[in-house]
Structure formats: structure tokens, C-alpha cells
Design a protein around this motif. Structure first.
Motif, mmCIF file in Angstrom:
data_model
loop_
_atom_site.group_PDB
_atom_site.id
_atom_site.type_symbol
_atom_site.label_atom_id
_atom_site.label_comp_id
_atom_site.label_asym_id
_atom_site.label_seq_id
_atom_site.Cartn_x
_atom_site.Cartn_y
_atom_site.Cartn_z
ATOM 1 N N PRO A 54 0.789 -1.235 0.000
ATOM 2 C CA PRO A 54 0.000 0.000 0.000
ATOM 3 C C PRO A 54 0.823 1.288 0.000
ATOM 4 O O PRO A 54 0.375 2.300 -0.534
ATOM 5 N N ASP A 55 2.011 1.259 0.599
ATOM 6 C CA ASP A 55 2.801 2.484 0.712
ATOM 7 C C ASP A 55 3.955 2.556 -0.289
ATOM 8 O O ASP A 55 4.794 3.453 -0.199
ATOM 9 N N ARG A 56 3.987 1.644 -1.217
ATOM 10 C CA ARG A 56 5.026 1.658 -2.248
ATOM 11 C C ARG A 56 4.542 2.505 -3.420
ATOM 12 O O ARG A 56 3.384 2.415 -3.826
ATOM 13 N N SER A 57 5.418 3.315 -3.969
ATOM 14 C CA SER A 57 5.001 4.221 -5.046
ATOM 15 C C SER A 57 4.618 3.432 -6.301
ATOM 16 O O SER A 57 5.137 2.350 -6.557
ATOM 17 N N PHE A 58 3.704 4.021 -7.047
ATOM 18 C CA PHE A 58 3.284 3.381 -8.287
ATOM 19 C C PHE A 58 4.463 3.186 -9.227
ATOM 20 O O PHE A 58 4.546 2.177 -9.916
ATOM 21 N N ARG A 59 5.379 4.118 -9.248
ATOM 22 C CA ARG A 59 6.568 3.996 -10.099
ATOM 23 C C ARG A 59 7.376 2.769 -9.692
ATOM 24 O O ARG A 59 7.807 1.989 -10.537
ATOM 25 N N GLU A 60 7.573 2.578 -8.380
ATOM 26 C CA GLU A 60 8.310 1.402 -7.899
ATOM 27 C C GLU A 60 7.564 0.108 -8.198
ATOM 28 O O GLU A 60 8.188 -0.933 -8.404
#
Length: 187
Positions: A140-146
């Protein structure tokens, strides 16, 4: 002074300099979008057919019409394909019955429960768009880019969430709200 024909090729199955960088997720995304890879034999047949037609611009590609019809039925069909797929007109009552499903689901919940439902919705759609095994694999807290988003997958996610939520969402959605948790809060 001779006439020319321009061919805007669809995806070929054989790897080349243009397709060598595509990974399984890219090919999976295209397949879900209704584009099927052409074999070399099919491509050569289409090349020969294009020469016989004498048209200025052609788009030789293989399409999964069942996938396109499913997208059209859900309202998620890309504008490029809208003229190719016929779907029965929805009756007005069906449209009314289908509308507001997410809003009704959220209506009886407190704010924390609503956020849980929306986060699950976002994670499920992210997993689908990126070809992940399931929503539990989307942090949930990982960036969409990552997580692996690019401009195409960002639009695909925006369209999917827009269809479910019945909200008009910006094209910059994953850039404005950079993690699944932040996006769920926005929704």
C-alpha cells in the motif's frame, strides 16, 4: 510519383529490436487490451494483402474480439477500437441498476472500513493492470513507479477505477496520488 502505403503494424510474436524490451507484463497488458501477437506467417500474409489493397494507411494486427467485446460491455474499451466492436445497447433499467454499486457498498461503513474497501479496490486493480499474482502482492505504501507503472498502465488503472467508482478521474491520477494508500484516501 508512385503511391505509397503506410503500415502501422500490431505486435509481432517474434522478438525484434522494437519488441525485445517488452516483458511478460507488457505483453499481458496488450493481450488484456485485445491485441494478439502476429506470427511471422500471418505478418507476411498481411503484408502481401496490404500491397493488393492499395490503401494509403493500414493497421495490420490481430485482435481478440472477445476481449474487446468484454471491454466494450464494461465501458472500458479504448476509443481506437470503438468502431470495431458492436455491443447491444443497455436498457435504461440496467444502467440504473448498475450505477452506484460502489457507493452503496461504502454507504453503511464507517470511515476506516470505507478506506479498507477502497484500498482493497485499488490494490486489486493495480495487481490486475500490472499482472501481479493478487492484491496482497501490492504494498500500500510503495510508489506506483516502484510497483512498475508507466504512462500506459497509469491510464489503464485510471480507466478501471473510473469505471468502478463512476468518478471522472484525472489522467495524472497515479502521479497526483503516488501510492495505493494515498489513492484510496483520495477515492
Amino acid at each position: 510519383g508512385l503511391p505509397a502505403t503506410s503500415l502501422a503494424w500490431g505486435l509481432w510474436a517474434d522478438s525484434s529490436a522494437m519488441t525485445g524490451e517488452l516483458d511478460d507484463a507488457d505483453v499481458s497488458r496488450m493481450s488484456r487490451g485485445g491485441v494478439v501477437a502476429l506470427s511471422a506467417t500471418e505478418g507476411l500474409e498481411l503484408f502481401d494483402a496490404a500491397g493488393r489493397l492499395g490503401e494509403a494507411v493500414l493497421v495490420p494486427m490481430s485482435l481478440d474480439m472477445a476481449a474487446l467485446r468484454a471491454q466494450a460491455g464494461s465501458g472500458a474499451l479504448a476509443p481506437l477500437f470503438r468502431g470495431l466492436v458492436r455491443v447491444p445497447a443497455r436498457r435504461a433499467a440496467e444502467g440504473v441498476a448498475a450505477s452506484g454499486v460502489l457507493a452503496r457498498r461504502l454507504a453503511g461503513l464507517d470511515e476506516a472500513q470505507q478506506l479498507d474497501v477502497l484500498l482493497d479496490l485499488v490494490r486489486t486493480n493495480v495487481a490486475t493492470v500490472l499482472g501481479y499474482a493478487g492484491p496482497e502482492t501490492v504494498e500500500p505504501d510503495r510508489s506506483f513507479r516502484e510497483l512498475g507503472f508507466d504512462s500506459l498502465t497509469a491510464v489503464e488503472l485510471r480507466n478501471a477505477l473510473g469505471a468502478v467508482s463512476e468518478l471522472r478521474l484525472p489522467a495524472t491520477l497515479v502521479f497526483d496520488y503516488p501510492t495505493p494508500a494515498v489513492l484510496a484516501e483520495f477515492l
